[in-house]
Design an enzyme around this catalytic site. Structure first.
Site, PDB file in Angstrom:
ATOM      1  N   LYS A  94      89.316 -11.223  91.247  1.00 53.46           N
ATOM      2  CA  LYS A  94      88.250 -10.810  92.176  1.00 53.46           C
ATOM      3  C   LYS A  94      86.926 -11.339  91.655  1.00 53.46           C
ATOM      4  CE  LYS A  94      87.929  -8.222  95.937  1.00 53.46           C
ATOM      5  NZ  LYS A  94      88.990  -7.892  96.919  1.00 53.46           N
ATOM      6  N   ASP A  96      85.271 -10.954 101.071  1.00 51.23           N
ATOM      7  CA  ASP A  96      85.344  -9.504 100.912  1.00 51.23           C
ATOM      8  C   ASP A  96      84.047  -8.986 101.563  1.00 51.23           C
ATOM      9  OD1 ASP A  96      87.138  -7.422  99.318  1.00 51.23           O
ATOM     10  OD2 ASP A  96      85.095  -6.813  98.958  1.00 51.23           O
TER      11      ASP A  96
HETATM   12  N1  GLU Z   1      89.219  -9.302  99.831  1.00 50.61           N
HETATM   13  C1  GLU Z   1      90.499  -9.121 100.470  1.00 50.61           C
HETATM   14  C2  GLU Z   1      91.290  -8.070  99.732  1.00 50.61           C
HETATM   15  O1  GLU Z   1      90.724  -7.102  99.264  1.00 50.61           O
HETATM   16  C3  GLU Z   1      91.232 -10.445 100.689  1.00 50.61           C
HETATM   17  C4  GLU Z   1      91.508 -11.251  99.476  1.00 50.61           C
HETATM   18  C5  GLU Z   1      92.094 -12.641  99.755  1.00 50.61           C
HETATM   19  O2  GLU Z   1      92.390 -12.956 100.917  1.00 50.61           O
HETATM   20  O3  GLU Z   1      92.272 -13.378  98.796  1.00 50.61           O
HETATM   21  O4  GLU Z   1      92.489  -8.102  99.632  1.00 50.61           O
END
Ligand code: GLU
Length: 449
Positions: A129, A169
């Site tokens: 992340k 996100d």
């Molecule tokens: N931010 C999204 C999550 O919390 C998507 C992450 C992504 O597609 O890599 O899963």
């Protein structure tokens, strides 16, 4: 009162000591460790490989300066993060968040959750992340572009389609992904489509990716209801938030015959007796880029806006928290239970506080944790990577069908795992154990690395 198995207490103690002050990260680790006591009892060999200890320690954490120039010619400094948490199953995968609340603890909680979520999808993706404390609110398009370029100028050296694949996100949508992809392409001189997901359709994005998190959440809720012979038809649903996840969750609820009574932004919430008008929400949020307080005036009759307060006061059968972490407290859970809620599905990451989760579980409310229920977004990101790798582009129907299959399989896996570990109906336990075991098995095979 701690429910941690005594063998795992020292692991938690070490996480608390080593990551002092990172409250959200502590919360996320504690919740997973509370589920893993039964795994340790069943697989005593996991201890000799220190698998749980290793999974709590990120493989790599990157913090960097992001200098950029605003429209007034002033130099601004933000802080950028990328936590590459676990790559046992595939390249690090997880979104980027732009919000003033972002700090290392928030990024670590999100990265930690992502490991298990990504494992549950069954796709070959590790967990990571990233983000920045940059506040996009009120910034011009030019400022957003310059910030995204400055952020990617540093981050690009840590990425790659086989290394680390970010997406969006909170605060990062299609526009920001486009600017970051452009900068990555310029700096590396490579059209490496699979290095970012959530891209626009004209330059390698996947159909249904924008809708996937919200749609997937409602598919998951549909599966939960089906175990009781129920459907969404005629159900009153409250959805917090009004961003990408909330909008497409509301869309799918309406498609399945439910009625969305209310949604919110960070200032307040709207209640609409006739059901929330989604086209109007999209117009306000995505075109006008205004606040939800505009909704009643533009809608005409039947709607009112409440400044402040909590959306969880609105009576409903199904609650879908789709805004942010810890937005649904124990007090809110008590109100929802008093109003007869029967299902809670988390569209955001960790939106319910631990006491809220416990209240739902002890009062017979079916509860789906985010790492299972909101996995449709990242699962469709993995489908985007698959399309990029094969230089192909699928139809909307094919992609949505794959998403629906993945959500059904995550649901069934969580339910079966909860049964296997003598906790029928406990989706928290099922998700944590099923996700953990897949990663742990891979880590054991790869040796001590
Ligand atoms: N931010 C999204 C999550 O919390 C998507 C992450 C992504 O597609 O890599 O899963």
């Amino acid at each position: 009162m701690s429910k941690i198995d005594e063998k795992l207490q020292p692991v938690l103690d070490e996480v608390l000591r080593r990551n002092a002050g990172e409250a959200e990260f502590h919360q996320a680790v504690r919740e997973v460790l509370e589920s893993l006591g039964r795994v340790v009892a069943k697989h005593p060999d996991y201890a000799s490989h220190a698998l749980i200890e290793r999974i709590c320690e990120p493989e790599r954490q990157i913090i960097f300066r992001v200098p950029w120039v605003d429209d007034a010619g002033q130099v601004q400094i933000n802080r950028g993060f990328r936590v590459q948490f676990n790559s046992a199953l595939g390249p690090y995968k997880g979104g980027i968040r732009f919000h003033p609340s972002v700090n290392l603890g928030i990024v670590k909680f999100l990265g930690f959750e992502q490991i298990f979520k990504n494992a549950l999808t069954g796709m070959p993706i590790g967990g990571g992340k990233g983000g920045s404390d940059f506040n996009p609110r009120g910034r011009s398009d030019g400022e957003i572009m310059r910030f995204c370029q400055a952020f990617m100028t540093e981050l690009q050296r840590h990425l790659g389609e086989y290394t680390d694949v970010p997406a969006g996100d909170i605060g990062v949508g299609g526009r920001e992904i486009g600017y970051m992809f452009g900068q990555y392409k310029r700096l590396t001189n490579r059209y490496e489509a699979g290095v970012l997901t959530g891209k626009g359709l004209v330059y390698g994005g996947s159909r249904a990716r924008t809708e996937a998190t919200g749609f997937g959440l409602v598919y998951f809720v549909q599966q939960m209801l089906a175990t009781k012979g129920a459907t969404l038809d005629g159900k009153r649903v409250v959805v917090s938030g009004s961003g990408n996840v909330a909008v497409y969750a509301m869309d799918k609820v309406h498609q399945f015959g439910g009625k969305v009574m209310a949604c919110s932004d960070s200032n307040g919430y709207v209640v609409d007796e006739n059901g929330i008008d989604l086209d109007l929400i999209k117009e306000i949020k995505e075109v006008r880029r205004e606040r939800l307080s505009e909704y009643p005036r533009l809608r005409g009759t039947g709607a009112h806006y409440i400044e402040g307060g909590t959306i969880w006061d609105v009576p409903c059968d199904i609650a879908l928290p789709c805004a942010t972490q810890n937005e649904l407290t124990g007090k809110d859970a008590t109100t929802l239970i008093g109003n007869g809620v029967s299902v809670v599905g988390e569209g955001a990451n960790m939106p319910s506080t631990p006491d809220a989760v416990e209240l739902f579980q002890t009062n017979g409310v079916m509860f789906a944790p985010g790492k299972a229920a909101n996995a449709g977004g990242v699962a469709t990101s993995a489908l985007e990577m698959q399309q990029n790798a094969s230089r192909d582009s699928w139809t909307f129907d094919k992609t949505e069908q794959r998403l629906a299959e993945i959500m059904r399989s995550i649901h069934d896996n969580c339910a079966a795992t909860a049964d296997e570990y003598s906790a029928p109906g406990n989706y928290v336990l099922g998700a944590n154990i099923a996700g953990f075991v897949r990663v742990a098995e891979a880590m054991r095979s790869l040796g001590v690395i």
